[in-house]
Design an enzyme around this catalytic site. Sequence first.
Site, PDB file in Angstrom:
ATOM      1  N   CYS A 386       0.827  -1.204   0.000  1.00 28.76           N
ATOM      2  CA  CYS A 386       0.000   0.000   0.000  1.00 28.76           C
ATOM      3  C   CYS A 386       0.871   1.268   0.000  1.00 28.76           C
ATOM      4  CB  CYS A 386      -0.995  -0.061   1.147  1.00 28.76           C
ATOM      5  SG  CYS A 386      -2.431   0.960   0.838  1.00 28.76           S
ATOM      6  N   HIS A 512      -3.674  -5.246   0.190  1.00 29.11           N
ATOM      7  CA  HIS A 512      -3.109  -5.825   1.412  1.00 29.11           C
ATOM      8  C   HIS A 512      -3.276  -7.342   1.371  1.00 29.11           C
ATOM      9  CE1 HIS A 512      -2.684  -2.058   3.789  1.00 29.11           C
ATOM     10  NE2 HIS A 512      -3.612  -1.643   2.959  1.00 29.11           N
ATOM     11  N   GLU A 514      -1.881  -9.522   2.954  1.00 34.23           N
ATOM     12  CA  GLU A 514      -1.730 -10.137   4.286  1.00 34.23           C
ATOM     13  C   GLU A 514      -3.066 -10.511   4.926  1.00 34.23           C
ATOM     14  OE1 GLU A 514      -1.081  -7.004   3.517  1.00 34.23           O
ATOM     15  OE2 GLU A 514      -1.627  -5.589   5.097  1.00 34.23           O
TER      16      GLU A 514
END
Length: 534
Positions: A386, A512, A514
Site C-alpha cells: 500500500c 493488502h 496479508e
Amino acid sequence: MVRVSKYIFVTGGVLSGLGKGVTSASIGLLLKSSGYSVTAIKIDPYVNVDAGTMNPYMHGEVFVTEDGGETDLDIGHYERFLGINLSKRNNITTGKIYLTVIQKERKGDYLGQTVQIIPHVTDEIKQEIKEISLEQGADVTIVEIGGTVGDIESLPFLEAARQLFLEEGTENVMFVHVVLVPKLSVTGELKTKPAQHSIQELRRIGIQPDLIVARATVPLDREAKRKLSLHGSLPEEAILSNPDVRTVYEVPIILNNQGILNIISRKLNLPVRNFDLTPWEDFVKKFLNSSRPIKIGMIGKYTKLRDSYISIVEAVRHAATHHLLKPEFLWYESTDIEEERINPDEIINSVDGAIILPGFGKRGVEGKIMAIRALREAKKPVLGICFGLQLMVVEFARNVLGLRDAHSTEVNPSTPHPVVDLLSMQKGVVFKGGTMRLGALPIKLVRGTKAYEIYGGRETVFERHRHRYQVNPKYLSRFESAGMISSGFSPEGFPEIMELKGNSFYLGTQAHPEFKSRPLNPAPIFEAFIRATM
Ligand code: GLN
C-alpha cells in the site's frame, strides 16, 4: 425443525491484552474441527463506530474484511484460525449500536417511549448478535467482549449477554472467563487473588462463568487450580491453563489437551463428532521445526507497537513455515532513518529481504524513501504494501527518472510530479469514517509478469484494499521504459501492482494480501517474497 444457535461469551478479567482473541479463535477452531459451523463476533465497547479512524498506537492494526469493514485485529485472529471470511458486522462497537438506536429513535420507531440503555440498547445488542448468527448459519457463535469486566463501557454488553442466557436457555449459552494469574518473581508463587476478584465482579453483574482460562507464564499448579475452583464455584476440570507458548497457533492444541471440548460439549449439549485437528497440528509441528533463519527488515513508522502490523507478521510466518524457514523480524522506525540514527547501509547489511509497511501521512516518509533506495540499489528482495508501493514509486521517480521533488499528493499537495495522487472517487469526500477505497476488489493481472506467475496464471484476483491514493497512470509509460512495470490494474485503470525488472524480487502492491493469508494457505505474494529471500 427450528435451528438452535449456541452462544459462547468470552470475557476478560484483571487486565486487557491477555489473548482473549486467541482463546476465542481457538475455541472456534476446536468446535469447527468437531464438525460444527462456527462464527465469531468481537465486541469493542468504545464509542468509535469502527476502528478505521484510530491510530495504530491506540488500537493496533485495523483489519480489513472482504466487505470493506475496518475492524479490530481480533477479527484477523478469527479468520486465520477458522479459515473463513467474516463480515464487517462481526465487529460490534458501542458507536455502531448507539448510532442504530439513535437513528431508530429519530425515525420514530420508539414513539411514545423513553429510550434507555435497558431495554433499548441491550435489545439492539442481542438482536445484532442473533441476526449475525442466523445470517452466517452458525451452529455456534463465539462472542468476545473486549476490555475487562468492571469497565463502565462494557456493562451494557455484559447485561445483554446475561439477558440472552435467560432468553435462549441455559443449555444454549455459556460463559468463558479469561484471567491473568501473575507469578511473583521473588517467591515463584502463582497469585490467584486478582482473578478471584474479577470472577466476583462478573458474578455481581449476574454472570456465573462455566469455564476459566488462566493466562500465566507457566501452567497452573494444583493449588492455584484448587483456589480458582473454590472461589469460582467451578469443578477443577473447568479451570484451564493457558501458559506462554512459542506460537499462538499452539493454543487450540493446549486447550484441547486439557479437555475443553468435553466441558463445552456437556454444557451446550453438543456431541463431539469426527474430531480432526490433524491439518492444524501438522502446521504447528512444521512451524516449530522450522529452523533455518531468515532476517526480514520491517520498515514503518508504528514499529514500537508490533500489533500495528500483526497480519503482515503472521503472513510472513505462514509463508516462511511453508518453506521451513524461521523468520526473524528486524524493526526499523522510519523516523530513525530520516533523522540519521539508523544508516540505510546497516539495513542492507542485516536483512535478507525487507517489507515497506503501509501507513499514512508525512512522518517518517523520507526515511522510508532512503531505505527503499538503498534496498533497490543493493538488489535486496523488497515487498511494498500500500503506502509501501506508493513510496517505492516516489523513490523511483526521483532517483531513476530524475523527477526531482516527485511525491504523493498525500504528503506534498503541490509537488510538481504527483506520481501518486488522490483517487478520483475520493475528490468530494469530507467524512473520514469508512470512506476509503475498501474491501476485496478485483485486480486484473498482466500476462508474462511476475505477479501473473505468483498468482498461478489467474487473469483476475481479488485482494483487500484500504487507501485514498493511487499510482498516477499518467507517469506509467516513463516508469515502464525505465523497467518498473505495472503488472496489475484496477477496474478504473490505475496500476495496482508494480515490479522492477532486473531485481530478483522488487514488487509493490496497492492491496493488502496479508489479510487473506492463513496458516494452511499462505498468501501467494508473501510466499513468493519469502522464496526470494532464501
Ligand atoms: N496513505 C495511503 C493511501 O491512503 C496508503 C494507505 C495504506 O497504506 N493503507 O492511499
